[in-house]
Design an enzyme around this catalytic site. Sequence first.
Site, PDB file in Angstrom:
ATOM      1  N   SER A 124     -50.727  44.287  67.013  1.00 47.04           N
ATOM      2  CA  SER A 124     -49.441  44.183  66.327  1.00 47.04           C
ATOM      3  C   SER A 124     -48.524  43.188  67.016  1.00 47.04           C
ATOM      4  O   SER A 124     -48.546  43.055  68.238  1.00 47.04           O
ATOM      5  CB  SER A 124     -48.770  45.558  66.334  1.00 47.04           C
ATOM      6  OG  SER A 124     -47.392  45.451  66.033  1.00 47.04           O
ATOM      7  N   TYR A 149     -45.438  53.385  70.185  1.00 45.07           N
ATOM      8  CA  TYR A 149     -46.483  52.845  69.291  1.00 45.07           C
ATOM      9  C   TYR A 149     -46.906  51.464  69.772  1.00 45.07           C
ATOM     10  O   TYR A 149     -48.098  51.176  69.952  1.00 45.07           O
ATOM     11  CB  TYR A 149     -45.958  52.758  67.849  1.00 45.07           C
ATOM     12  CG  TYR A 149     -46.706  51.760  67.003  1.00 45.07           C
ATOM     13  CD1 TYR A 149     -46.206  50.480  66.814  1.00 45.07           C
ATOM     14  CD2 TYR A 149     -47.927  52.089  66.420  1.00 45.07           C
ATOM     15  CE1 TYR A 149     -46.903  49.546  66.055  1.00 45.07           C
ATOM     16  CE2 TYR A 149     -48.631  51.163  65.664  1.00 45.07           C
ATOM     17  CZ  TYR A 149     -48.105  49.884  65.490  1.00 45.07           C
ATOM     18  OH  TYR A 149     -48.797  48.953  64.761  1.00 45.07           O
ATOM     19  N   LYS A 153     -50.575  49.842  71.521  1.00 44.71           N
ATOM     20  CA  LYS A 153     -51.301  48.632  71.095  1.00 44.71           C
ATOM     21  C   LYS A 153     -51.534  47.708  72.300  1.00 44.71           C
ATOM     22  O   LYS A 153     -52.626  47.170  72.494  1.00 44.71           O
ATOM     23  CB  LYS A 153     -50.520  47.891  70.007  1.00 44.71           C
ATOM     24  CG  LYS A 153     -50.447  48.630  68.676  1.00 44.71           C
ATOM     25  CD  LYS A 153     -51.827  48.809  68.052  1.00 44.71           C
ATOM     26  CE  LYS A 153     -51.752  49.434  66.670  1.00 44.71           C
ATOM     27  NZ  LYS A 153     -53.081  49.664  66.091  1.00 44.71           N
TER      28      LYS A 153
HETATM   29  C1  WQD Z   1     -38.211  44.821  57.798  1.00 44.21           C
HETATM   30  C2  WQD Z   1     -36.756  44.387  57.637  1.00 44.21           C
HETATM   31  C3  WQD Z   1     -35.180  45.989  58.449  1.00 44.21           C
HETATM   32  C4  WQD Z   1     -36.121  49.056  55.440  1.00 44.21           C
HETATM   33  C5  WQD Z   1     -42.777  46.771  60.837  1.00 44.21           C
HETATM   34  C6  WQD Z   1     -43.410  48.113  60.989  1.00 44.21           C
HETATM   35  C7  WQD Z   1     -43.916  48.348  62.374  1.00 44.21           C
HETATM   36  C8  WQD Z   1     -44.670  47.180  62.882  1.00 44.21           C
HETATM   37  C9  WQD Z   1     -43.835  45.923  62.768  1.00 44.21           C
HETATM   38  C10 WQD Z   1     -47.067  47.135  62.785  1.00 44.21           C
HETATM   39  C11 WQD Z   1     -35.914  44.720  58.856  1.00 44.21           C
HETATM   40  C12 WQD Z   1     -35.047  45.812  56.935  1.00 44.21           C
HETATM   41  C13 WQD Z   1     -36.134  47.891  56.182  1.00 44.21           C
HETATM   42  C14 WQD Z   1     -34.970  49.401  54.676  1.00 44.21           C
HETATM   43  C15 WQD Z   1     -33.908  47.398  55.439  1.00 44.21           C
HETATM   44  N1  WQD Z   1     -45.894  47.063  62.166  1.00 44.21           N
HETATM   45  N2  WQD Z   1     -35.034  47.075  56.168  1.00 44.21           N
HETATM   46  N3  WQD Z   1     -33.901  48.549  54.701  1.00 44.21           N
HETATM   47  O1  WQD Z   1     -39.057  46.837  61.177  1.00 44.21           O
HETATM   48  O2  WQD Z   1     -40.279  44.647  60.963  1.00 44.21           O
HETATM   49  O3  WQD Z   1     -41.510  46.800  61.455  1.00 44.21           O
HETATM   50  O4  WQD Z   1     -43.531  45.742  61.390  1.00 44.21           O
HETATM   51  O5  WQD Z   1     -47.291  47.137  63.948  1.00 44.21           O
HETATM   52  O6  WQD Z   1     -44.773  49.474  62.295  1.00 44.21           O
HETATM   53  O7  WQD Z   1     -42.436  49.085  60.721  1.00 44.21           O
HETATM   54  O8  WQD Z   1     -40.537  46.346  59.174  1.00 44.21           O
HETATM   55  O9  WQD Z   1     -40.213  46.835  56.779  1.00 44.21           O
HETATM   56  O10 WQD Z   1     -39.279  48.450  58.505  1.00 44.21           O
HETATM   57  O11 WQD Z   1     -38.200  46.192  58.196  1.00 44.21           O
HETATM   58  O12 WQD Z   1     -32.902  46.661  55.438  1.00 44.21           O
HETATM   59  O13 WQD Z   1     -34.901  50.470  53.982  1.00 44.21           O
HETATM   60  O14 WQD Z   1     -36.197  45.089  56.536  1.00 44.21           O
HETATM   61  O15 WQD Z   1     -33.901  46.100  59.056  1.00 44.21           O
HETATM   62  O16 WQD Z   1     -34.965  43.664  59.036  1.00 44.21           O
HETATM   63  P1  WQD Z   1     -40.259  46.102  60.752  1.00 44.21           P
HETATM   64  P2  WQD Z   1     -39.574  47.049  58.111  1.00 44.21           P
END
Ligand code: WQD
Length: 337
Positions: A124, A149, A153
């Site tokens: 990741s 988490y 990894k």
């Molecule tokens: C993306 C963007 C939020 C939800 C993910 C996985 C994590 C890891 C890394 C594998 C951010 C914004 C989100 C919402 C929002 N994957 N958002 N409203 O945080 O990059 O992490 O990739 O290892 O397991 O969670 O992804 O989709 O949660 O957020 O505004 O209801 O969308 O702030 O900028 P993230 P995400």
Amino acid sequence: MNILLTGGAGYIGSHTTIEFIEAGHGVVIVDNFANSNPLVLKRIEEICRQKIPFYNINVADVVKLDEVFYKHKIDAVIHFAGLKAVGESVKIPVKYYRNNIDSTLALLEIMEKHNVNKLIFSSSATVYGEINNIPYIETMPTGHCSNPYAWTKLFIEQILKDVAAVNQDFSVVLLRYFNPVGAHPSGKTGENPNGIPNNLFPYISQVAVGKLVELKIFGNDYPTKDGTGVRDYIHVTDLAKGHVAALEYAKRHKGAEAINLGTGIGCSVLEIVKTFEKANKIKIPYQIVGRRAGDLAEYYADVSKAALLLKWKTQKTLEDMCRDTWRWQMQNPNGYN
Ligand code: WQD
């Protein structure tokens, strides 16, 4: 080749199983449905028009895993099985370390016993932690992870590098995923989060299908193009094809190699909303709220190493990601449940 996919009934695992079959490989899935559903296997069989050998076991169960390796001649393993919720890992760290690391150690013991020396590991971008500049490059220092988490990894990456250092026949590719999103173009398989989605794409698609009222955008005061968070979203089918390319690479090389799987393009939350609305001709109501704890402002991948070593790069557009997500959600308003 005959490929064992641990966690092969999961979101990324199921899409990767499909791509290995399409590439002419044999597959065997082991999964304990901790974060997946038996219906996924049926959908894979519908898409691929063939029966999939499947075993409902916990990868940490060496006795049952050993039996699978006796029943099937396994040439390589794609290792997805593991707990993967960032927020949950903060609440129950011991369960995450125990589950993710024990299952990997069990797998390595059985692979060694059966002389299986090719492994593709589901790593990741979170291993880059919070200290690196963007775009993230594989040679950058890792660590300073923001949650257990991500640490699991990174610890598993180190275990695999140590095995490769002592076993000259061992070949492992550590695939560092950015933000996997989207669904199979057929709409038969897709992302099926338990409960209220944490991640952006499934949350938006549940708003679109009416299961949720509105999207909450976590902050618009970040130092980014429009103030909202920026990420590197990669279509799950592109990601899956990256695994097929990584195995071809592992057949030609020994040792351990970390490789980013992303598009190399950063997209903001507002850009995702606008693209989803345009691609699907649907309105996504949203409200700007405060930042989410632990979120970084912006990160995306440098993808030159994947292009050089794997001869692989993403093909799908953001519109494809939005259209395929919506088709899956429309055809499966309650996911696999
Ligand atoms: C993306 C963007 C939020 C939800 C993910 C996985 C994590 C890891 C890394 C594998 C951010 C914004 C989100 C919402 C929002 N994957 N958002 N409203 O945080 O990059 O992490 O990739 O290892 O397991 O969670 O992804 O989709 O949660 O957020 O505004 O209801 O969308 O702030 O900028 P993230 P995400």
